[in-house]
Motif scaffolding. Structure first.
Motif: not given
Length: 173
Positions: A126-128, A11-13, A144-146, A152-154
Motif C-alpha cells: 500500500x505504501x509503495x 500509521x499513515x500521515x 480518503x487516501x487510506x 484497491x487492495x481489497x
C-alpha cells in the motif's frame, strides 16, 4: 472450520514514507517530505485462505480501535466458521478489558517478529503503490487516501492471496 487471519496497524500521515521513483538516468528527482504531524491509522486484517480482508481507518491506535476492528473482522467471518486472529504484542493488544467477539480467538506472535505477520507485506504494498511520496492537506485527505488504497487492495482477491498466504499457516489437511 477455522480460518487464520493476520492483523496489524499502520500509521499513515503527513510525515509519511518515501519510496524509490523512476527518473531519467543522471537526474535526481525531487520528492516532497512534509513536516506536519497529522496522521491516521489503518487497522487491517487478511485471511489468505478465504481471500478476504477487513479494515478500518481510525485517528488513534489503541484498544478501543482494536475492539472496533475485531468487530469488523467478525462481521466478515462466514457463518459457522471461527477465526484465529494473529497479531503482534502491542501494549493495547493485551488490554484486559477488550471485548472479543465469540467467533474470534486472538493469538499473539512472539515479541519482535514482524516477519511472521504477512500483513506487513500489505503495508509495504500500500505504501509503495498508493501512500508514499504524497502531500496530505488535512486529516480528511489522509483518510480518503487510506480508504482508496485499501479498497484497491481489497478488490484484488489474487493480490490478497499472493501477498499474505503462508504454507505454515494453512490448516487444510
Amino acid at each position: 472450520m477455522v480460518d487464520i487471519w493476520f492483523q496489524d496497524e499502520a500509521r499513515v500521515g503527513q510525515q509519511g514514507s518515501q519510496t524509490r521513483i523512476w527518473a531519467p538516468k543522471g537526474t535526481r528527482p525531487r520528492v516532497v517530505k512534509q513536516q506536519q504531524f497529522i496522521s491516521s491509522y489503518i487497522y487491517g486484517a487478511v485471511c489468505p485462505k478465504q481471500r478476504e480482508c477487513a479494515a478500518l481507518v481510525l485517528p488513534f491506535a489503541n484498544y478501543k480501535g482494536l475492539e472496533l476492528h475485531l468487530k469488523e473482522i467478525s462481521f466478515n467471518i462466514p457463518t459457522k466458521r471461527h477465526a484465529v486472529v494473529v497479531l503482534d504484542q502491542a501494549g493495547y493488544h493485551k488490554a484486559k478489558d477488550i471485548n472479543i467477539p465469540d467467533n474470534i480467538t486472538l493469538l499473539s506472535l512472539p515479541p519482535y517478529s514482524p516477519e511472521l505477520n504477512p500483513q506487513e507485506q500489505v503495508w509495504r504494498h500500500l505504501k509503495d503503490r498508493f501512500l508514499s511520496n504524497r502531500v496530505f492537506e488535512n486529516s480528511k485527505s489522509i483518510v480518503d487516501a487510506c480508504t482508496q488504497a485499501w479498497n484497491a487492495f481489497a478488490s484484488d482477491k489474487e493480490k490478497i492471496f499472493s501477498l499474505t498466504y503462508r504454507k505454515w499457516a494453512d490448516l487444510t489437511p
